[in-house]
Write a protein that holds these residues in place. Sequence first.
Motif, short mmCIF file in Angstrom:
data_model
loop_
_atom_site.label_atom_id
_atom_site.label_comp_id
_atom_site.label_asym_id
_atom_site.label_seq_id
_atom_site.Cartn_x
_atom_site.Cartn_y
_atom_site.Cartn_z
N PRO A 76 0.89 -1.09 0.35
CA PRO A 76 0.06 -0.22 0.02
C PRO A 76 0.88 1.61 0.23
N LEU A 77 0.32 2.26 -0.59
CA LEU A 77 1.25 3.46 -0.86
C LEU A 77 0.10 5.01 0.46
N TYR A 78 0.74 4.73 0.94
CA TYR A 78 0.08 5.90 1.86
C TYR A 78 0.28 7.49 2.26
N CYS A 79 -0.66 8.03 2.16
CA CYS A 79 0.11 9.75 1.55
C CYS A 79 -0.90 10.37 3.49
N PRO A 80 -0.37 10.66 3.82
CA PRO A 80 -0.85 10.84 5.09
C PRO A 80 -1.97 12.65 5.43
N TRP A 81 -1.76 13.00 4.40
CA TRP A 81 -1.63 14.18 5.22
C TRP A 81 -2.32 15.34 3.04
N TYR A 82 -3.67 15.88 3.77
CA TYR A 82 -3.50 17.19 1.95
C TYR A 82 -3.68 18.67 2.91
N ARG A 83 -2.13 18.78 1.81
CA ARG A 83 -1.78 19.76 2.24
C ARG A 83 -1.87 20.92 0.62
N VAL A 84 -2.18 22.27 0.66
CA VAL A 84 -2.47 23.34 0.02
C VAL A 84 -1.33 24.92 0.30
N ALA A 85 -0.81 25.32 -0.75
CA ALA A 85 0.17 26.68 -0.42
C ALA A 85 0.54 26.35 0.98
N GLY A 86 1.35 25.51 1.52
CA GLY A 86 1.41 25.17 2.52
C GLY A 86 0.70 25.13 3.47
N ALA A 87 -0.61 25.24 3.40
CA ALA A 87 -1.13 24.98 4.42
C ALA A 87 -1.96 23.61 5.04
#
Length: 552
Positions: A314-325
């Motif tokens: 599995p490939l796990y991406c923990p966060w959703y971040r936009v423009a550093g936020a």
Amino acid sequence: MLSVALPRMLLSAVPGATLAAVLAVSVAVCVAVCVALPSSPPLRHRLLRAALLRAAGWQRRRLELQSTDVRHGQERRLRRLLPHGAAPGSDAFREHRPPSPGCADGEGAEPLPPLSVRAALRSCWSAEPPLQGALLHLHALHAAFPQALTLRGTALLGWAPAAPRAPGLCPLPTLYCTPPEAAALPSRSAALRVQLLFALRARALRVLEARLPNELHDALAALRDGWAELARELELGTLSPQPGLPEETRGRLRALLVPDGARAAEVRAECGRGFEGIVRRLWPQLQVVVVGTVRGGERLYCDALRRAACEGLPLYCPWYRVAGALLGVNLWPKEPTPRFVLCPEWAFCEFLPCPAEEQEEQRTVLLGELWEGREYTLILTARPGEYRCRAGEVLRVAGFHKQCPVVEPVRRESQALSVRGESIPEERFCRSLCRAVGMWPGARLVDYICVESTLLGASSGAGAPHYEVFVELRGLRDLSEGQRHKLDHCLQEDFPIYKSFRFKGSIGPLRLHLVGAGAFARLRDAMGCPVPMPRVLREERLLPVIQGTVIS
């Protein structure tokens, strides 16, 4: 002897409002024991992990509570972001402040700060988004993969030239078997190669982590091209000189290596068998691959990793971040498609439905007013003084976690191609390109980037504005004229507006260039900081880098 079970016993007996105080007591006990037992790394790690997991569980309960009242959570966050005395309430805020053109560039934002036990102590009462996000990541990772938090069981592949002690994505620094100093080397390629060497030493890895999928992609490409030399270094316990690796730093890193002939033989045997599923074969106890983002141009690498080197993991991406936020967290590490819960107290979010309605000023909708299955453009207020910024991000609502929307990133508006206002989105261009490559026998797309002819200036030659596309392929060493025209034909079939402009002659024929192996790794080195891969090149200084790698 004090057992790591003591914090657990204390916490399990105390519910309700007094839980934060008991958490603080348990964390303080862990601090005292860690100070008293400096020569026992395994016990120190277990105590720190126990304290942080308790704090992480508290933050998960806090998120569940926040998810039941999204509107009030958004109002609370907005009040913290506005100056004292500003008009209260989101309605007045939207009425008196028009949207601003765009957010400050945050694509190259540093990783989240490391968690210490003292930071976990503060989190018992309150938590800003970075701290709460780090703890929620820890909670989700441990819940899905209980062995993932083993001492020195995580290898980090990531370049952080401006932060010599920067941690990885996980908030527990004792997890990492790769030395922090390796991430801060002046050369990206040198940093990834050194980290790869230290990762290869640790056969019992549980987690392979990269801040960006393109970093993992390039590190595994370095393994494919240089596994014989890496195996020799493992066997001898040495580190060869290389560009971008200062001699003083090389000496310190070499002192951490010891000869390991058995592991070197295993690396030679597995790499000699080929590179399909190589990650699981080299690290048989590996449970998950963690990557920092899957947005936009990084999806190409994620798909390639799943199909080949990381097959079965599995490939796990923990966060959703936009423009550093930081905006959201992925609570489902085992699911193949990353989805993110938008946390109501991390940023004040507004949304414009896509496509935009035919009216001059379309009113935004708020976090609790979204519809499942629809796409929205994000307008963000995440920092004091930066209000109602157009984030240039389009997302799709995939469902809900209680009242919180669960979203999937769709595209970055800044990566749309346009020389006559036609606006071809990055994800749709990629589909057209993949369709064209599928018509070339034996070819497989490795990487690509687009350039609008206006950036090229006089070097684009005479003629109408057009696109130039640079591709790296496997399985083909040259392209015929007929093959080059296939992509332009695919674009005309997929985009009627583009076809209309081509018919009128106001957009010229697309020009396709084949680049050599490793061209895009060199381009990422030249970018100077770790960022998600752009699919439309906007920086003139980088043009000679990619143009200098053209072979056909």
